[in-house]
Design a protein around this motif. Structure first.
Motif, PDB file in Angstrom:
ATOM      1  N   GLY A  51       0.819  -1.208   0.000  1.00 27.40           N
ATOM      2  CA  GLY A  51       0.000   0.000   0.000  1.00 27.40           C
ATOM      3  C   GLY A  51       0.851   1.254   0.000  1.00 27.40           C
ATOM      4  O   GLY A  51       1.851   1.349   0.731  1.00 27.40           O
ATOM      5  N   ALA A  52       0.469   2.235  -0.800  1.00 22.91           N
ATOM      6  CA  ALA A  52       1.307   3.427  -0.999  1.00 22.91           C
ATOM      7  C   ALA A  52       1.512   4.233   0.274  1.00 22.91           C
ATOM      8  O   ALA A  52       2.564   4.867   0.449  1.00 22.91           O
ATOM      9  CB  ALA A  52       0.680   4.315  -2.075  1.00 22.91           C
ATOM     10  N   LEU A  53       0.539   4.242   1.187  1.00 25.89           N
ATOM     11  CA  LEU A  53       0.666   5.044   2.399  1.00 25.89           C
ATOM     12  C   LEU A  53       1.241   4.268   3.571  1.00 25.89           C
ATOM     13  O   LEU A  53       2.180   4.716   4.231  1.00 25.89           O
ATOM     14  CB  LEU A  53      -0.704   5.630   2.796  1.00 25.89           C
ATOM     15  N   LEU A  54       0.673   3.102   3.845  1.00 26.06           N
ATOM     16  CA  LEU A  54       1.000   2.399   5.084  1.00 26.06           C
ATOM     17  C   LEU A  54       2.233   1.510   4.999  1.00 26.06           C
ATOM     18  O   LEU A  54       3.083   1.515   5.901  1.00 26.06           O
ATOM     19  CB  LEU A  54      -0.211   1.573   5.541  1.00 26.06           C
ATOM     20  N   SER A  55       2.364   0.737   3.929  1.00 32.47           N
ATOM     21  CA  SER A  55       3.409  -0.291   3.910  1.00 32.47           C
ATOM     22  C   SER A  55       4.833   0.266   4.076  1.00 32.47           C
ATOM     23  O   SER A  55       5.664  -0.372   4.738  1.00 32.47           O
ATOM     24  CB  SER A  55       3.312  -1.137   2.635  1.00 32.47           C
ATOM     25  N   PRO A  56       5.166   1.455   3.523  1.00 31.41           N
ATOM     26  CA  PRO A  56       6.539   1.950   3.726  1.00 31.41           C
ATOM     27  C   PRO A  56       6.874   2.270   5.181  1.00 31.41           C
ATOM     28  O   PRO A  56       8.061   2.376   5.533  1.00 31.41           O
ATOM     29  CB  PRO A  56       6.585   3.218   2.864  1.00 31.41           C
ATOM     30  N   ILE A  57       5.856   2.448   6.029  1.00 29.34           N
ATOM     31  CA  ILE A  57       6.113   2.776   7.435  1.00 29.34           C
ATOM     32  C   ILE A  57       6.255   1.511   8.269  1.00 29.34           C
ATOM     33  O   ILE A  57       6.806   1.547   9.369  1.00 29.34           O
ATOM     34  CB  ILE A  57       4.977   3.668   8.006  1.00 29.34           C
ATOM     35  N   LEU A  58       5.776   0.384   7.756  1.00 25.27           N
ATOM     36  CA  LEU A  58       5.787  -0.864   8.515  1.00 25.27           C
ATOM     37  C   LEU A  58       7.161  -1.528   8.448  1.00 25.27           C
ATOM     38  O   LEU A  58       7.351  -2.579   7.841  1.00 25.27           O
ATOM     39  CB  LEU A  58       4.692  -1.808   7.996  1.00 25.27           C
ATOM     40  N   GLN A  59       8.115  -0.882   9.075  1.00 29.18           N
ATOM     41  CA  GLN A  59       9.472  -1.410   9.182  1.00 29.18           C
ATOM     42  C   GLN A  59      10.086  -0.867  10.463  1.00 29.18           C
ATOM     43  O   GLN A  59       9.584   0.095  11.057  1.00 29.18           O
ATOM     44  CB  GLN A  59      10.316  -0.993   7.973  1.00 29.18           C
ATOM     45  N   THR A  60      11.165  -1.475  10.926  1.00 28.29           N
ATOM     46  CA  THR A  60      11.836  -0.937  12.107  1.00 28.29           C
ATOM     47  C   THR A  60      12.394   0.439  11.758  1.00 28.29           C
ATOM     48  O   THR A  60      12.951   0.651  10.692  1.00 28.29           O
ATOM     49  CB  THR A  60      12.964  -1.869  12.563  1.00 28.29           C
ATOM     50  N   ARG A  61      12.243   1.376  12.674  1.00 30.09           N
ATOM     51  CA  ARG A  61      12.618   2.765  12.403  1.00 30.09           C
ATOM     52  C   ARG A  61      13.147   3.426  13.680  1.00 30.09           C
ATOM     53  O   ARG A  61      12.650   4.472  14.117  1.00 30.09           O
ATOM     54  CB  ARG A  61      11.440   3.525  11.793  1.00 30.09           C
ATOM     55  N   VAL A  62      14.134   2.802  14.256  1.00 30.94           N
ATOM     56  CA  VAL A  62      14.816   3.352  15.428  1.00 30.94           C
ATOM     57  C   VAL A  62      15.643   4.559  14.984  1.00 30.94           C
ATOM     58  O   VAL A  62      16.302   4.499  13.932  1.00 30.94           O
ATOM     59  CB  VAL A  62      15.710   2.287  16.080  1.00 30.94           C
ATOM     60  N   PRO A  63      15.610   5.670  15.718  1.00 26.64           N
ATOM     61  CA  PRO A  63      16.388   6.851  15.321  1.00 26.64           C
ATOM     62  C   PRO A  63      17.854   6.508  15.030  1.00 26.64           C
ATOM     63  O   PRO A  63      18.496   5.761  15.767  1.00 26.64           O
ATOM     64  CB  PRO A  63      16.269   7.767  16.541  1.00 26.64           C
ATOM     65  N   GLY A  64      18.334   7.038  13.916  1.00 30.98           N
ATOM     66  CA  GLY A  64      19.713   6.814  13.522  1.00 30.98           C
ATOM     67  C   GLY A  64      19.937   5.605  12.640  1.00 30.98           C
ATOM     68  O   GLY A  64      21.066   5.339  12.240  1.00 30.98           O
TER      69      GLY A  64
END
Length: 395
Positions: A51-64
């Motif tokens: 999905g264009a909006l949600l799927s790119p955010i569904l990953q680990t995203r710890v600062p740095g």
């Protein structure tokens, strides 16, 4: 001073007094049933795999980390390509964490703003929709779908859904010769805040890194002396924080008496959408369980520590939308490896996106500025396709 002048001044004073009583009631304009039906749903854009909006955010995203950078770029790309009239900025800070071994970790808050054309920046009050976009360091590989990938996507969908209506409203005002300087200047902005999660154990120093830095910075960033508002912080009309949303049957309390009326507005929208069968999650228990109470009956249970706290401490009006049942806690997936896309209740997640869209549209007084014809044609096309498929089946 002549008696005629005194009389005129008295009339003007009475008019201004009358406007003071009228404005609060007019500051939140309800959407019609037709407009509610026309509000778009995210559909495939919320697909957890592509999905264009949600799927790119569904990953680990710890600062740095690389995942964190990729998600921040996703926000930039979305606003630059889909909502190019929005102004993008970043609020940067650094801080040491309990695991950084004395080194500074960078935190980047993402801000997107849409103001009326020609308005002076210090004269615009803004509805502010907020979610954090970082994820926890532990457990390893933690995704944080409700916490808070889905809330970020909900806000993105809502802003995309109202953008054309904002254009139509402001164009209509210009065509009618309305002087913006004589009107209430109302804009809208998005905060995707960084560093909400603790790196080790939640404390006042190990949490809310981005929110603390931004509230401090904006409280000291002064607008010109002739501006309506003193600082960007004082220009926030309502700070709406979305967190832990996307699980089935959410339980949303009202925490602050001064914003209970806005909470009730959301509760009314939920009831209307439910009664019109526009919520996919069905006819379960109401989400906004304090809607029938007045502001004196709210039981905040001490409140919940979240990104709003540094802003609340500086006098910003807060509406905290978080799924929490007193004495039971947060949704079962909270801070576990199960908080991923597969454990989102997608009907509820989509319903939240529509509800946030409706609330933003009412706050920005966009009734009459949505393209209902496009919605009608879309529905007619769907109905025609259903008829075609039925005929094909009959053959």
């Amino acid at each position: 001073m002549s008696s005629a002048y005194r009389s005129l001044r008295g009339c003007l004073s009475m008019m201004c007094l009358g406007l003071l009583f009228l404005l609060p009631a007019q500051a939140y304009e309800k959407l019609s049933d037709d407009t509610l039906r026309a509000l778009p749903r995210p559909g495939r854009d919320f697909d957890i795999h592509n999905g264009a909006l949600l799927s790119p955010i569904l990953q680990t995203r710890v600062p740095g980390t690389a995942g964190h950078t990729a998600v921040l770029q996703h926000f930039v790309d979305f606003f630059q390509t889909t909502l190019p009239k929005w102004e993008i900025e970043f609020q940067n800070s650094t801080a040491k964490t309990p695991i950084s071994k004395g080194k500074d970790v960078p935190f980047i808050n993402f801000i997107a703003t849409r103001d009326p054309p020609g308005a002076r920046v210090g004269d615009v009050e803004r509805l502010t929709l907020v979610a954090h976009y970082d994820s926890k360091l532990e457990p390893k590989g933690f995704i944080g779908a409700i916490d808070s990938a889905a809330p970020c996507a909900m806000i993105m969908h809502a802003m995309r859904s109202i953008d054309d209506a904002l254009d139509r409203k402001w164009a209509a005002m210009k065509a009618q010769g309305i002087d913006p300087s004589l009107e209430e200047q109302r804009g809208i902005q998005v905060f995707f805040l960084d560093g909400e999660e603790a790196f080790k154990d939640w404390s006042t120093s190990d949490s809310l890194y981005g929110a603390r830095a931004m509230a401090e910075s904006w409280d000291h960033q002064m607008y010109p002396a002739t501006s309506t508002f003193k600082t960007p912080l004082s220009a926030i009309s309502l700070f709406v924080l979305l967190d832990l949303l996307g699980s089935k049957s959410p339980y949303i309390q009202s925490y602050y008496p001064t914003t209970h009326w806005a909470y009730q507005g959301l509760g009314t929208l939920e009831q209307r959408l439910r009664s019109m069968k526009l919520l996919k999650a069905g006819s379960g228990e109401p989400w906004f369980i304090d809607s029938s109470k007045d502001s004196h009956q709210i039981k905040p249970y001490g409140g919940i520590q979240d990104d709003h706290i540094p802003f609340l401490a500086r006098g910003v009006e807060i509406l905290h939308l978080i799924d929490f049942i007193p004495f039971k806690g947060f949704p079962p997936v909270w801070h576990t490896s199960k908080d991923d896309g597969e454990h989102l209740d997608m009907d509820t997640t989509e319903d939240w996106s529509v509800l946030v869209t409706a609330f933003a549209a009412e706050w920005m007084e966009l009734e009459g500025y949505f393209d209902l014809l496009e919605h009608k044609l879309r529905d007619e096309g769907i109905e025609a396709e259903v008829v075609r498929l039925n005929k094909k089946t009959e053959l």
